[in-house]
Design an enzyme around this catalytic site. Structure first.
Site, short mmCIF file in Angstrom:
data_model
loop_
_atom_site.label_atom_id
_atom_site.label_comp_id
_atom_site.label_asym_id
_atom_site.label_seq_id
_atom_site.Cartn_x
_atom_site.Cartn_y
_atom_site.Cartn_z
N THR A 1 0.80 -1.22 0.00
CA THR A 1 0.00 0.00 0.00
C THR A 1 0.84 1.27 0.00
O THR A 1 0.33 2.35 -0.30
CB THR A 1 -0.93 0.04 1.24
OG1 THR A 1 -0.13 0.05 2.43
CG2 THR A 1 -1.85 -1.17 1.25
N CYS B 1 2.20 2.97 9.48
CA CYS B 1 1.18 3.07 10.53
C CYS B 1 1.77 2.94 11.93
O CYS B 1 2.89 2.45 12.11
CB CYS B 1 0.14 1.96 10.36
SG CYS B 1 -0.63 1.86 8.74
N CYS C 1 -2.74 0.60 14.75
CA CYS C 1 -3.61 1.10 13.69
C CYS C 1 -4.82 0.16 13.52
O CYS C 1 -4.67 -1.06 13.46
CB CYS C 1 -2.85 1.20 12.38
SG CYS C 1 -3.84 1.85 11.01
N ARG D 1 -6.90 -3.09 8.48
CA ARG D 1 -6.80 -4.54 8.36
C ARG D 1 -5.35 -5.01 8.47
O ARG D 1 -4.44 -4.36 7.96
CB ARG D 1 -7.39 -4.99 7.02
CG ARG D 1 -7.49 -6.51 6.86
CD ARG D 1 -8.21 -6.87 5.59
NE ARG D 1 -7.45 -6.44 4.42
CZ ARG D 1 -7.85 -6.62 3.16
NH1 ARG D 1 -9.01 -7.20 2.92
NH2 ARG D 1 -7.12 -6.21 2.16
N ARG E 1 4.23 6.78 2.89
CA ARG E 1 3.48 7.94 3.34
C ARG E 1 2.70 7.59 4.61
O ARG E 1 2.35 6.43 4.83
CB ARG E 1 2.52 8.43 2.27
CG ARG E 1 1.38 7.49 1.95
CD ARG E 1 0.41 8.12 0.95
NE ARG E 1 -0.73 7.26 0.72
CZ ARG E 1 -0.77 6.28 -0.16
NH1 ARG E 1 0.27 6.04 -0.92
NH2 ARG E 1 -1.86 5.54 -0.30
N CYS F 1 -0.21 6.96 7.30
CA CYS F 1 -1.58 6.46 7.24
C CYS F 1 -2.57 7.56 7.63
O CYS F 1 -2.33 8.31 8.58
CB CYS F 1 -1.71 5.27 8.17
SG CYS F 1 -3.40 4.65 8.37
N CYS G 1 -4.56 6.17 11.31
CA CYS G 1 -3.92 6.28 12.63
C CYS G 1 -3.02 7.51 12.75
O CYS G 1 -2.47 7.77 13.82
CB CYS G 1 -3.12 5.01 12.94
SG CYS G 1 -1.71 4.72 11.84
#
Length: 353
Positions: free
Chosen positions: A35, A39, A43, A46, A68, A70, A73
């Site tokens: 992705t 995080c 977080c 999923r 980058r 999240c 969170c």
């Protein structure tokens, strides 16, 4: 039979992610390759696949690797400018295949270019341009690991010419893209271990320069670590080919002020390169604090990131991370042992006097 070494810290961090343990907030963040997001340990998103996860000890180091923050969170929400930085990171990532200028980003987010640059560097530790380089490099590695050809991976990652790609590869991959695609297969490394006053010293070099200099107590263990780092490379043990480098390092470890201007072939993020260059500028027999290094690279709040860069140094002595101490003058951790750090500093001080 192949033995797999399991890192207990990595295992502990993964268990914290699985259990969404808030006690680890501030200890580490985790990034998900699939992705491109990093995080907090707790977080609510999923749970990712474990093989897609990387751990970082600071939000800055995760961002410098091209990930980058999240939006769920908000790992950087302690700063009032975090939302702006998140927008910039997302814009760069979505347009990394293009030549994005600071002015283009400025128009996109509605902030002056000068103000944008200052905020981004303060929070992330690198410039928007360097962040774009990190995003491209991460995408290149992902494509190469998938088995794409170098040409396909090059254009998917946003490198418009092979010359630019190979120019970056020398400092960021530590090997050619083709070698990285094969997990280091085809890369030839010459290595050796020698006994020194501070224990065993391992040296390893590619055709471009030293890729590893390590100190330890056991030669076999040092050699095994090198093999784990370059699992598919051809490693030849030959002391003769490293004679000049050995002579310089042994002379230094014997208390002589030797200029260790040896060629290097090492991987580094943009931030790590800045820190390591500053370490090499520390004169023989002198020390600097982590905060002084952070201030010297115009990142006064990046003290923890500086410490992480020191810990990640792959070439002991040549990049003298042992010359960095706490602000109160006490010694902090050293990858190759605090006793060695203390001995090195004492030796340099005595030799200088």
């Amino acid at each position: 039979m192949t033995t797999t070494t399991i890192d207990p810290i990595q295992t502990e961090y993964w268990q914290a992610v699985v259990s969404k343990d808030i006690r680890f907030d501030g200890v580490f963040v985790y990034a998900v390759r699939s992705t491109g997001v990093f995080c907090r340990p707790h977080c609510p998103s999923r749970l990712p696949r474990q093989e897609n996860v990387e751990f970082f000890t600071s939000t800055m180091s995760a961002a410098q690797a091209g990930f980058r923050p999240c939006l769920r969170c908000t790992p950087m929400d302690k700063d009032s400018h975090a939302a702006l930085v998140q927008r910039i990171c997302r814009f760069i990532e979505e347009n990394s295949a293009e030549a994005i200028t600071l002015e283009t980003i400025s128009e996109q987010v509605g902030v002056s270019a000068q103000h944008l640059q200052r905020i981004f560097k303060r929070i992330v530790g690198i410039s928007p341009r360097q962040y774009q380089d990190a995003v491209r490099l991460r995408r290149l590695k992902t494509q190469l690991r998938k088995g794409d050809s170098v040409t396909t991976a090059q254009y998917e990652a946003g490198y418009n010419s092979s010359s630019r790609l190979y120019e970056r590869a020398a400092t960021q991959l530590g090997m050619t893209p083709a070698s990285y695609r094969k997990g280091g297969a085809g890369l030839r490394i010459v290595a050796t271990t020698v006994q020194t006053p501070l224990g065993q010293l391992l040296l390893a070099t590619t055709a471009c320069g030293l890729c590893a200099v390590r100190l330890g107590d056991d030669a076999a263990a040092l050699q095994a670590e090198l093999q784990q780092e370059f699992p598919l490379a051809e490693i030849q043990h030959d002391e003769l080919q490293l004679k000049a480098a050995i002579a310089s390092l042994v002379a230094y470890l014997s208390g002589r002020n030797v200029a260790l201007n040896l060629p290097l072939d090492i991987q580094a993020t943009a931030f790590q390169r800045r820190v390591w260059e500053e370490l090499q500028a520390i004169p023989y027999g002198e020390t600097r604090s982590y905060s002084e290094i952070a201030a010297a690279i115009a990142q006064p709040k990046a003290v923890r990131a500086v410490a992480n860069a020191c810990a990640a140094n792959p070439v002991a002595l040549v990049i003298p991370c042992h010359r960095v101490i706490r602000g109160d003058g006490s010694l902090s951790g050293y990858r190759w042992g605090l006793e060695r750090k203390e001995a090195l500093l004492a030796q340099e001080k005595n030799s200088k006097n």
